[in-house]
Design a protein around this motif. Structure first.
Motif, PDB file in Angstrom:
ATOM      1  N   LYS A   7      31.867 -16.273  26.828  1.00  0.00           N
ATOM      2  CA  LYS A   7      32.108 -15.977  27.686  1.00  0.00           C
ATOM      3  C   LYS A   7      34.151 -15.412  26.895  1.00  0.00           C
ATOM      4  N   CYS A   8      34.887 -15.390  28.051  1.00  0.00           N
ATOM      5  CA  CYS A   8      36.089 -14.667  27.431  1.00  0.00           C
ATOM      6  C   CYS A   8      37.362 -15.816  27.607  1.00  0.00           C
ATOM      7  N   THR A   9      37.116 -16.476  26.056  1.00  0.00           N
ATOM      8  CA  THR A   9      37.728 -17.681  25.720  1.00  0.00           C
ATOM      9  C   THR A   9      38.995 -17.480  24.810  1.00  0.00           C
ATOM     10  N   TRP A  10      39.376 -18.337  24.864  1.00  0.00           N
ATOM     11  CA  TRP A  10      41.252 -18.095  24.486  1.00  0.00           C
ATOM     12  C   TRP A  10      40.792 -17.663  23.255  1.00  0.00           C
ATOM     13  N   LEU A  11      39.997 -17.880  22.646  1.00  0.00           N
ATOM     14  CA  LEU A  11      40.018 -16.986  20.990  1.00  0.00           C
ATOM     15  C   LEU A  11      39.925 -15.907  21.182  1.00  0.00           C
ATOM     16  N   PHE A  12      38.887 -16.120  22.005  1.00  0.00           N
ATOM     17  CA  PHE A  12      38.193 -14.084  21.967  1.00  0.00           C
ATOM     18  C   PHE A  12      39.302 -13.003  22.440  1.00  0.00           C
ATOM     19  N   THR A  13      40.140 -14.023  23.923  1.00  0.00           N
ATOM     20  CA  THR A  13      41.647 -13.040  23.745  1.00  0.00           C
ATOM     21  C   THR A  13      42.646 -12.590  23.246  1.00  0.00           C
ATOM     22  N   LYS A  14      42.745 -14.048  22.265  1.00  0.00           N
ATOM     23  CA  LYS A  14      43.954 -14.214  21.314  1.00  0.00           C
ATOM     24  C   LYS A  14      43.909 -13.194  20.187  1.00  0.00           C
ATOM     25  N   ALA A  15      42.288 -12.681  19.734  1.00  0.00           N
ATOM     26  CA  ALA A  15      41.230 -12.038  19.204  1.00  0.00           C
ATOM     27  C   ALA A  15      41.578 -11.176  19.100  1.00  0.00           C
ATOM     28  N   TYR A  16      41.431 -10.620  20.621  1.00  0.00           N
ATOM     29  CA  TYR A  16      41.098  -8.970  20.733  1.00  0.00           C
ATOM     30  C   TYR A  16      42.496  -8.543  20.782  1.00  0.00           C
ATOM     31  N   HIS A  17      43.559  -9.329  21.376  1.00  0.00           N
ATOM     32  CA  HIS A  17      45.035  -9.078  21.305  1.00  0.00           C
ATOM     33  C   HIS A  17      45.820  -8.788  20.317  1.00  0.00           C
ATOM     34  N   ASP A  18      45.366  -9.286  19.122  1.00  0.00           N
ATOM     35  CA  ASP A  18      45.614  -9.363  17.307  1.00  0.00           C
ATOM     36  C   ASP A  18      45.133  -8.100  17.221  1.00  0.00           C
ATOM     37  N   VAL A  19      43.664  -8.325  17.302  1.00  0.00           N
ATOM     38  CA  VAL A  19      43.082  -6.408  16.859  1.00  0.00           C
ATOM     39  C   VAL A  19      43.839  -5.397  17.275  1.00  0.00           C
ATOM     40  N   LEU A  20      44.006  -5.439  18.291  1.00  0.00           N
ATOM     41  CA  LEU A  20      44.938  -3.994  19.329  1.00  0.00           C
ATOM     42  C   LEU A  20      46.155  -4.059  19.370  1.00  0.00           C
ATOM     43  N   LEU A  21      47.070  -5.195  18.278  1.00  0.00           N
ATOM     44  CA  LEU A  21      48.334  -5.271  18.158  1.00  0.00           C
ATOM     45  C   LEU A  21      48.112  -4.323  16.944  1.00  0.00           C
ATOM     46  N   GLN A  22      47.648  -4.746  15.352  1.00  0.00           N
ATOM     47  CA  GLN A  22      46.742  -4.189  14.366  1.00  0.00           C
ATOM     48  C   GLN A  22      46.197  -2.389  14.788  1.00  0.00           C
ATOM     49  N   GLN A  23      45.484  -2.089  15.513  1.00  0.00           N
ATOM     50  CA  GLN A  23      45.260  -0.957  15.388  1.00  0.00           C
ATOM     51  C   GLN A  23      46.236  -0.328  15.996  1.00  0.00           C
ATOM     52  N   GLN A  24      47.132  -0.635  17.223  1.00  0.00           N
ATOM     53  CA  GLN A  24      48.855   0.037  17.168  1.00  0.00           C
ATOM     54  C   GLN A  24      49.188  -0.109  16.308  1.00  0.00           C
ATOM     55  N   ARG A  25      49.788  -0.973  14.899  1.00  0.00           N
ATOM     56  CA  ARG A  25      50.550  -0.428  14.144  1.00  0.00           C
ATOM     57  C   ARG A  25      49.726   0.525  13.108  1.00  0.00           C
ATOM     58  N   GLN A  26      48.721   0.445  12.730  1.00  0.00           N
ATOM     59  CA  GLN A  26      48.266   1.419  12.118  1.00  0.00           C
ATOM     60  C   GLN A  26      48.335   3.172  12.588  1.00  0.00           C
ATOM     61  N   GLN A  27      47.949   3.418  14.016  1.00  0.00           N
ATOM     62  CA  GLN A  27      47.682   4.054  14.916  1.00  0.00           C
ATOM     63  C   GLN A  27      49.955   4.947  14.846  1.00  0.00           C
ATOM     64  N   GLN A  28      50.891   3.668  14.442  1.00  0.00           N
ATOM     65  CA  GLN A  28      52.189   4.576  14.588  1.00  0.00           C
ATOM     66  C   GLN A  28      52.077   4.806  12.908  1.00  0.00           C
ATOM     67  N   LYS A  29      51.675   4.104  12.250  1.00  0.00           N
ATOM     68  CA  LYS A  29      51.698   4.505  10.979  1.00  0.00           C
ATOM     69  C   LYS A  29      51.467   5.709   9.694  1.00  0.00           C
ATOM     70  N   GLN A  30      50.292   5.549  10.933  1.00  0.00           N
ATOM     71  CA  GLN A  30      49.501   7.469  10.909  1.00  0.00           C
ATOM     72  C   GLN A  30      49.928   8.207  11.756  1.00  0.00           C
ATOM     73  N   ARG A  31      50.601   8.293  12.608  1.00  0.00           N
ATOM     74  CA  ARG A  31      51.469   9.398  12.767  1.00  0.00           C
ATOM     75  C   ARG A  31      52.619   9.535  11.952  1.00  0.00           C
ATOM     76  N   ARG A  32      53.611   8.250  11.903  1.00  0.00           N
ATOM     77  CA  ARG A  32      54.072   8.843  10.427  1.00  0.00           C
ATOM     78  C   ARG A  32      54.272   9.809   9.449  1.00  0.00           C
ATOM     79  N   LEU A  33      52.726   9.378   9.231  1.00  0.00           N
ATOM     80  CA  LEU A  33      52.214  10.715   7.840  1.00  0.00           C
ATOM     81  C   LEU A  33      52.182  12.116   7.985  1.00  0.00           C
TER      82      LEU A  33
END
Length: 88
Positions: free
Chosen positions: A62-88
């Motif tokens: 089921k698409c629960t609040w816990l899943f959507t919160k975790a998914y959102h957090d993972v997406l934010l983490q991935q975006q930060r990593q991508q931004q960090k890699q672009r700066r290198l």
């Protein structure tokens, strides 16, 4: 609740009714969000004896609040990593 309905019906003028309606709608949406988050959390972490059932939201995928919160957090983490890699 009855009090909210009375407030709405006793409001004078269309603008006032819209303001009351908007305020009540916002409150009800927020209450529903908190209720759903609590329900999803309890389904995942509460002991079956306390919950009164065995929580199966994760097993049922089921698409629960816990899943959507975790998914959102993972997406934010991935975006930060991508931004960090672009700066290198």
């Amino acid at each position: 609740s009855t009090a909210l309905a009375i407030m709405f019906m006793s409001s004078k003028g269309e603008q006032k009714k819209k303001e009351v309606y908007d305020a009540v709608r916002d409150l009800v949406i927020e209450m529903g969000t908190y209720f759903q988050a609590r329900d999803d959390y309890m389904d995942c972490y509460a002991a079956p004896e306390k919950l009164g059932k065995v929580g199966t939201d994760i097993i049922d995928r089921k698409c629960t609040w816990l899943f959507t919160k975790a998914y959102h957090d993972v997406l934010l983490q991935q975006q930060r990593q991508q931004q960090k890699q672009r700066r290198l």
